[in-house]
Design an enzyme around this catalytic site. Structure first.
Site, short mmCIF file in Angstrom:
data_model
loop_
_atom_site.label_atom_id
_atom_site.label_comp_id
_atom_site.label_asym_id
_atom_site.label_seq_id
_atom_site.Cartn_x
_atom_site.Cartn_y
_atom_site.Cartn_z
N HIS A 106 0.80 -1.23 0.00
CA HIS A 106 0.00 0.00 0.00
C HIS A 106 0.84 1.28 0.00
O HIS A 106 0.53 2.24 0.71
CB HIS A 106 -0.94 0.00 1.20
CG HIS A 106 -2.01 -1.06 1.16
ND1 HIS A 106 -2.42 -1.66 0.00
CD2 HIS A 106 -2.77 -1.61 2.17
CE1 HIS A 106 -3.38 -2.55 0.28
NE2 HIS A 106 -3.61 -2.54 1.58
N HIS A 178 -9.86 2.00 0.12
CA HIS A 178 -9.80 0.90 1.08
C HIS A 178 -10.93 0.96 2.11
O HIS A 178 -10.73 0.66 3.30
CB HIS A 178 -8.43 0.93 1.77
CG HIS A 178 -7.93 -0.40 2.22
ND1 HIS A 178 -8.59 -1.15 3.18
CD2 HIS A 178 -6.86 -1.12 1.85
CE1 HIS A 178 -7.91 -2.26 3.38
NE2 HIS A 178 -6.86 -2.28 2.58
N GLU A 309 -11.73 -3.84 -2.87
CA GLU A 309 -10.77 -2.85 -3.35
C GLU A 309 -10.52 -3.11 -4.82
O GLU A 309 -9.88 -4.10 -5.17
CB GLU A 309 -9.44 -3.00 -2.59
CG GLU A 309 -9.55 -2.93 -1.10
CD GLU A 309 -8.37 -3.64 -0.43
OE1 GLU A 309 -7.21 -3.29 -0.73
OE2 GLU A 309 -8.60 -4.56 0.37
C1 BGC Z 1 -4.67 -6.42 2.13
C2 BGC Z 1 -4.59 -7.10 3.47
C3 BGC Z 1 -4.18 -6.08 4.48
C4 BGC Z 1 -5.21 -4.99 4.48
C5 BGC Z 1 -4.93 -3.90 5.46
C6 BGC Z 1 -5.69 -5.35 2.22
O1 BGC Z 1 -5.74 -4.67 1.01
O2 BGC Z 1 -4.97 -7.31 1.10
O3 BGC Z 1 -3.67 -8.16 3.44
O4 BGC Z 1 -4.05 -6.63 5.76
O5 BGC Z 1 -5.29 -4.43 3.21
O6 BGC Z 1 -3.66 -3.45 5.34
#
Ligand code: BGC
Length: 350
Positions: A106, A178, A309
């Site tokens: 991310h 998210h 997402e």
């Molecule tokens: C990921 C997860 C992660 C979450 C929060 C999601 O997009 O796929 O593995 O724990 O985001 O960070």
């Protein structure tokens, strides 16, 4: 429609942030802050017309710093994982932060979810435009990237999100929102009884550290098959760790796909997800652990919310067979996602 603006708090660096409230004539009311481009609240009517807040989040800026689970935020420059925080582009190797075990997740230590975005109200379009300039080298990524995210409310109760980006050096880009949804708006503290239907015949299998194996596997005959409506809880415990996988939507590039529909039986609320993105990460809030208490005093325990997402596939910069995520100078990155809310009367059991 008029957009309301109020103060949301000051960052530890002393930057003031704002909270913008958008609403339409059909009971949809959405609050967005320019800190992290975070959607903090989505109020939608239930089947009786009673409004309820269907996303996880906080009332105050301070609670979003840090925002470990990325509640409601726009994530970037690259949403999802890049193996070992490394990729090679045009013969040059780039190194990114490894902030998720051995991998990059991310956008790194200070992704777009931690930035204060410039906000512009677009009342005629019932929209809020947020802009951020990510400097060359930020978190190890090449090129100055100009990013805009426009959140707009449609008359049919859609929250439409338009992403654009341009760069002055080739760079990977993968932007998503998210938001965590719990369509019961406080009636259920688990999303197990929500009913999901996901229009994907393939998904992206991953290794132990959630990096794709490179294969796109058929869902048929596996617990990953969500093509027919089913309770999220039906096979949740058979998926090791819970759902946290990218599904392949299979539409033509640039075309809108109807990716998913989720129905919540206690409220009658329905969420539909449409997107131009090639994939959608279905994540069942597996890492929520009860350590965060959000709005309305709700404690976010495991599976309290789910995310859909919309995005490109994980680790695409290292996966030659996946659709490319490389943006080059002169090109414009464009993606659109719509989260649309409606209701449905409960079906009477025979
Ligand atoms: C990921 C997860 C992660 C979450 C929060 C999601 O997009 O796929 O593995 O724990 O985001 O960070």
């Amino acid at each position: 429609m008029t957009i309301q603006k109020s103060a949301f708090g000051t960052t530890p660096d002393g930057v003031e942030t704002s909270l913008y409230t958008l609403q339409n004539r059909h009971g949809l009311r959405v609050k967005i802050t320019n800190y992290g481009a975070i959607v903090t609240s989505i109020l939608t009517p239930d089947v009786q017309g009673k409004p309820g807040d269907v996303v996880l989040g906080f009332e105050r800026l301070a609670d979003y710093i840090p925002n470990g689970p990325y509640l409601g935020a726009v994530v970037g420059r690259y949403g999802n994982r890049i193996a070992h925080g490394r990729f090679t582009l045009d013969g040059q190797e780039y190194r990114l932060a490894t902030n998720n075990g051995p991998n990059h997740l991310h956008g790194g230590n200070e992704g777009f979810n931690t930035k204060v975005w410039q906000a512009e109200e677009l009342p005629e379009e019932n929209a809020l435009k947020l802009s951020y300039r990510s400097p060359d080298g930020e978190e190890g990524y090449p090129g100055n990237l100009e990013v805009t995210v426009v959140y707009a409310l449609t008359d049919d109760n859609g929250l439409e999100i338009d992403y654009t980006a341009t760069t002055d050096k080739a760079t990977p880009v993968n932007l998503t929102n998210h938001s965590y949804f719990n369509l019961s708006a406080g009636k259920a503290d688990s999303i197990r009884d929500h009913v999901i239907q996901l229009n994907a015949t393939r998904y992206v299998p991953v290794d132990d550290s959630s990096i794709p194996t490179g294969e796109l596997a058929d869902v048929a005959g596996t617990v990953m098959d969500l093509r027919q409506p089913q309770r999220i809880g039906q096979n949740l415990d058979q998926v090791p760790g819970g759902y946290d996988h990218t599904y392949v939507l299979g539409q033509q590039p640039g075309q809108m796909a109807r990716a998913a529909e989720v129905y919540e039986p206690l409220s009658g609320r329905v969420l539909e997800v449409f997107t131009t993105q090639p994939g959608v990460q279905f994540y069942t809030g597996n890492f929520l652990d009860g350590s965060l208490t959000g709005k309305h005093g709700h404690t976010y325990t495991k599976h309290y919310g789910f995310c859909l997402e919309t995005q490109h596939f994980p680790d695409s910069p290292n996966q030659p067979n996946f659709p490319s995520t490389i943006l080059r100078p002169g090109q414009t990155y464009r993606q659109r996602t719509i989260y649309r809310f409606s209701t449905r009367a409960p079906q009477h059991e025979a």
